[in-house]
Design an enzyme around this catalytic site. Structure first.
Site, mmCIF file in Angstrom:
data_model
loop_
_atom_site.group_PDB
_atom_site.id
_atom_site.type_symbol
_atom_site.label_atom_id
_atom_site.label_comp_id
_atom_site.label_asym_id
_atom_site.label_seq_id
_atom_site.Cartn_x
_atom_site.Cartn_y
_atom_site.Cartn_z
ATOM 1 N N HIS A 49 -9.292 21.238 9.634
ATOM 2 C CA HIS A 49 -8.401 21.706 10.696
ATOM 3 C C HIS A 49 -6.999 21.191 10.387
ATOM 4 O O HIS A 49 -6.822 20.128 9.811
ATOM 5 C CB HIS A 49 -8.899 21.143 12.032
ATOM 6 N N LYS A 82 -12.364 18.552 24.352
ATOM 7 C CA LYS A 82 -13.535 19.013 23.604
ATOM 8 C C LYS A 82 -14.821 18.410 24.162
ATOM 9 O O LYS A 82 -15.916 18.820 23.783
ATOM 10 C CB LYS A 82 -13.421 18.612 22.131
ATOM 11 N N ASP A 91 -12.569 12.694 12.035
ATOM 12 C CA ASP A 91 -12.166 13.578 13.125
ATOM 13 C C ASP A 91 -13.453 14.092 13.765
ATOM 14 O O ASP A 91 -14.146 14.953 13.216
ATOM 15 C CB ASP A 91 -11.336 14.729 12.554
ATOM 16 N N CYS A 114 -6.732 27.437 13.350
ATOM 17 C CA CYS A 114 -5.967 26.298 12.821
ATOM 18 C C CYS A 114 -6.636 25.728 11.570
ATOM 19 O O CYS A 114 -6.630 24.513 11.341
ATOM 20 C CB CYS A 114 -5.805 25.203 13.876
ATOM 21 N N GLN A 159 -15.168 17.979 17.097
ATOM 22 C CA GLN A 159 -16.217 18.975 17.295
ATOM 23 C C GLN A 159 -17.617 18.380 17.246
ATOM 24 O O GLN A 159 -18.599 19.119 17.313
ATOM 25 C CB GLN A 159 -16.083 20.075 16.231
#
Length: 436
Positions: free
Chosen positions: A140, A244, A218, A391, A221
Site C-alpha cells: 500500500h 479498519k 503494517d 492505493c 488489514q
C-alpha cells in the site's frame, strides 16, 4: 442481454432485476452501527445496505459507539487539567494505551503512540528511522511512499524488492537483499489490501533480525481478523488504524521499541511534547522534550479516537478470534466459490502458494470498467464495494490491471446474505444487464 459498456456509465433500470436472496444461512457475528440502513435503488425501491467495503473503513461496532457516547458525558482536557473530568479523561486516554498494548501482546516497555492512522504511524516511523529500509513492491502507498522520500542529500533510503510469484521465493529475495548491505528496517504489510493474502510475519521478523535489521509490520488489514502478538511474532514496530478495526474518529497507533522514538526529534513541535521551554530575542532556548509517547503527541490528542480503538480491542477480544476466524473462513469460502462460478470474473492473486487470506477479494469483470461495476452493484442491489487501484498502484500495474479492479471485503458484521447478493448481482451483470 450481453452487457455493453460506454462512458459515462449509468445503469439502465429496465434491464436490472434486483437480486433479493433467500433468507441468510449465516448471521453477522457482531452488531455494527448502520446494519439496518436502507439505501435507494435505481428502480425507486429501497434495500438494506450490503456493506462489502470493510477494508476501506469498517463500520463502528455498536459497543464502540456506546463507549464513545459514555466517554462524551465526561469528556474534558487531558494530562494537565486538575479538574475532576480532566482527571477522568486522562485516565481513560492512558488506559486506552494499555488496552492496545494488551490487545497486540506488546512488551511492557514498548511505546504506544496514538496517531492519525496507519499512514501517519508509518510517517512517524520513517521520521525516527536512520538507514536503509527494505520494502516490497506490492505495498500500500502508506508503506511505500514514506520510505521513498529523499534524504537531505537527495538519495533514497528505500530498497524495493520485487515480490516473486510465490511467498517462498519472495522470502528468499528479501533475505538476499538484507544480506547484500546493511539495512535499518524491513517494512512489510501483514495482509494485502488488494487480495487479502497473509504473509508469514514470524519468518519475516527472523529474516530481518538475522541480518541486523528491525521489522515494521503494517497490520491495518490484519488486526481485525487475526490475533497478533508483538512478542511472539518478533515484531519491533506495529502500526494500524482505528477505522479498519471498527473504531471511527481518524486515529491510529504505532507500538514498538522506545529507543528510536526517544532518540529522534519530536514528530511535531508543540504543547505536550515539551518539559521546559525558554525564549530569548534570537529564538527558543533550553527546550527540553519529553521521552516516551508524549514526545511525539504534541497538541491536543484525539482522545475519543483512542477510546474508540480501545473499545474495539475489548469487543473483539470478547467475541474471540477463534469465532472471528471461523466466521470469516465460511464467508470467504462462499465468496470464492461464488466468484469462481461467474465466468467473466477473475480473482486477483499475488502468490501462487498463498494459503491464508483475510476477508478481502479483489477481482475484475471482463468487459466492464471497475467503476461501472461498482456503480451497478450499488444502484441495482444496494451493495457497497471498492473500485480503483486501492492505493497500491505498483501492484495493480504488475498484475495487469492498470485501470484498476473491484474489491469486496467483509468482517464481523457481514452475513451470508451479503455474499449471496453480491454473487447474484455479478451473475446478473455478466449475463443479462446492460450498462449504458
Amino acid at each position: 442481454m450481453t452487457a455493453v459498456l460506454s462512458a459515462p456509465s449509468a445503469v439502465t433500470c429496465d434491464d436490472v432485476a434486483v437480486v433479493r436472496p433467500a433468507a441468510p444461512a449465516i448471521a453477522p457475528l457482531a452488531d455494527v452501527a448502520g446494519a439496518t440502513a436502507q439505501v435507494p435503488l435505481c428502480t425507486g425501491d429501497t434495500v438494506r445496505y450490503a456493506n462489502l467495503d470493510y477494508a476501506a473503513s469498517a463500520p463502528a461496532l455498536t459497543a464502540v459507539a456506546a463507549a464513545v457516547t459514555d466517554a462524551l458525558t465526561g469528556y474534558a482536557s487531558v494530562h494537565r487539567g486538575a479538574g475532576h473530568l480532566s482527571q477522568v479523561t486522562t485516565r481513560r486516554y492512558e488506559q486506552a494505551r494499555e488496552t492496545v498494548r494488551a490487545f497486540v501482546r506488546a512488551r511492557t516497555d514498548d511505546a504506544v503512540v496514538f496517531t492519525r492512522g496507519t499512514t501517519d504511524s508509518i510517517n512517524l516511523a520513517a521520521h525516527i528511522t536512520d538507514g536503509d529500509v527494505v520494502v516490497l513492491d506490492i505495498e500500500h502507498h502508506a508503506n511505500l511512499l514514506p520510505w521513498c522520500a529523499p534524504r537531505p542529500d537527495g538519495s533514497s533510503r528505500a530498497r524495493i524488492v520485487r515480490a516473486a510469484d510465490t511467498i517462498e521465493d519472495t522470502l528468499v529475495a528479501l533475505e538476499a537483499e538484507l544480506a547484500s548491505a546493511p539495512a535499518a528496517l524491513l517494512a512489510v504489510t501483514a495482509a494485502s489490501n488488494v487480495t487479502g493474502e497473509v504473509l508469514p510475519i514470524s519468518r519475516l521478523a527472523s529474516i530481518a533480525h538475522r541480518h541486523g535489521a528491525r521489522i515494521l509490520v503494517d497490520a491495518a488489514q490484519l488486526v481485525a481478523h487475526r490475533p497478533i502478538s508483538v512478542v511472539s511474532h518478533g515484531i519491533d514496530y506495529l502500526v494500524f488504524s482505528g477505522h479498519k478495526v471498527y473504531a471511527p474518529f481518524g486515529a491510529g497507533v504505532l507500538i514498538g521499541r522506545a529507543d528510536w522514538l526517544d532518540a529522534a526529534a519530536p514528530y511535531l513541535a508543540g504543547g505536550g511534547a515539551t518539559a521546559e521551554v525558554g525564549v530569548e530575542s534570537d529564538g527558543c532556548t533550553d527546550v527540553r522534550w519529553h521521552t516516551g509517547a508524549a514526545r511525539h503527541e504534541a497538541g491536543s490528542p484525539n482522545v475519543l479516537g483512542a477510546i474508540a480503538i480501545a473499545a474495539a480491542c475489548d469487543e473483539l477480544t470478547r467475541v474471540g478470534f477463534e469465532s472471528i476466524g471461523a466466521h470469516e473462513e465460511i464467508l470467504r469460502a462462499c465468496l470464492d466459490d461464488g466468484l469462481s462460478g461467474v465466468d467473466a470474473v477473475t480473482a486477483l492473486r499475488i502468490f501462487t502458494d498463498s494459503t491464508d487470506r483475510v476477508g478481502i477479494a479483489g477481482f475484475a469483470v471482463a468487459g466492464h470498467q471497475p467503476r461501472a461495476v461498482a456503480e451497478f452493484l450499488s444502484d441495482s442491489a444496494g451493495i457497497g464495494v471498492r473500485d480503483g487501484k486501492f492505493c497500491a498502484h505498483p501492484l495493480l500495474n504488475r498484475l495487469g490491471y492498470r485501470d484498476g479492479a473491484v474489491r469486496a471485503s467483509f468482517g464481523v458484521g457481514t452475513g451470508s446474505e451479503d455474499i449471496d447478493r453480491l454473487v447474484g448481482a455479478l451473475t446478473h451483470l455478466t449475463t443479462k444487464a446492460r450498462i449504458e
